[in-house]
Design an enzyme around this catalytic site. Sequence first.
Site, PDB file in Angstrom:
ATOM      1  N   CYS B  86      27.004  27.467  15.601  1.00  0.00           N
ATOM      2  CA  CYS B  86      27.960  29.067  15.478  1.00  0.00           C
ATOM      3  C   CYS B  86      29.128  28.851  16.465  1.00  0.00           C
ATOM      4  CB  CYS B  86      26.758  29.941  15.959  1.00  0.00           C
ATOM      5  SG  CYS B  86      27.347  31.567  15.543  1.00  0.00           S
ATOM      6  N   HIS B 203      21.643  29.128  12.855  1.00  0.00           N
ATOM      7  CA  HIS B 203      20.994  29.093  14.093  1.00  0.00           C
ATOM      8  C   HIS B 203      19.648  28.296  13.844  1.00  0.00           C
ATOM      9  CE1 HIS B 203      23.689  31.193  16.946  1.00  0.00           C
ATOM     10  NE2 HIS B 203      23.927  31.972  15.905  1.00  0.00           N
ATOM     11  N   GLU B 205      18.128  26.786  16.115  1.00  0.00           N
ATOM     12  CA  GLU B 205      17.340  27.113  17.421  1.00  0.00           C
ATOM     13  C   GLU B 205      16.533  28.286  17.439  1.00  0.00           C
ATOM     14  OE1 GLU B 205      20.494  27.412  16.982  1.00  0.00           O
ATOM     15  OE2 GLU B 205      20.850  28.961  18.375  1.00  0.00           O
TER      16      GLU B 205
END
Lengths: 90, 231
Positions: B86, B203, B205
């Site tokens: 990002c 994302h 994560e």
Amino acid sequence: MKTYTASIIVSLRRAILDVQGKAVENALHSLHMQGMANVRIGKHIELDVLAPDIDTARATVEEACAKLLANPVMEDVHIDIAEKAAGASA
Amino acid sequence: MKIGVVTFPGSNCNADAEFGATITGNTAVRLWHKDTSLPSGLDAVILPGGFSYGDYLRTGAIARFSPIMQSVIAFANDGGIVFGICNGFQILCESGLLPGALIRNEGLSFVCKDVHLRVERTNSPFTGALTAGSVLRIPIAHGEGRFTAPADVINEIEGNNQVLYRYATSDGSIAAAANPNGSINNIAGITNARGNVMGMMPHPERACDPLLGSTDGVSVFASLALELSSR
């Protein structure tokens, strides 16, 4: 050394769709301002630069644009530069 | 293996990125934007998501000149593995480690939702644990994620197979309706020509635990772990 004032306009390259400009253009049309087209939104940056002459001042500003103030991948730059008028606030 | 995660002022995904790094058996090392060198023996660097330096001027434009980025750029130029997520992707584009730029979403809105990504190739350090053509469900959260580049650069990226992920439908077809931000060719993640630097807007994560609704991001970090263990 003299002080020069640079006025820098940073705008998206023509080939890239400017979605903000498009939205504002649509808003103008909804206000019945039909004669307006090709709205482009950009940034205006002003700065003072100390240099021995206007060519050096311009070169310094161009370097600042290339390094930080604009991203040449997506943006075009227009620079106006002039000696700062005597008595103008620092 | 030691994976460094950089915290810039305004980073907000650094702890999640550390989590992603550690669940695949690696050690996460916290790095600070003012650091002027990387710890010795570091195997990879993650630039996490967020709004570094308030996104002032352009996303990633100021972070790119932070002290630690000079070391990260040197690390990447030496062949080190660098992964931007990002805002980290935006910083990598600004620093010239990745081609192109990320600009305002086509729809002007900040988009925060799950998207589907098609894995384009698996012979990269960032996708080795994945299957080509498989589809991941991973969230995006960005206002400036529209990938753009001049036509010749896009041709080069596509010609070198540098696209690792594209926005797709749940069955893996690349359609305009599946493109959340207007990115050229539905590009969601790319690598550099050398293959050691990667950036993606989604994302992974945030998709590493069943509680978060998807564990599809684990395979992204598992790919990184696989690469580092083989080096």
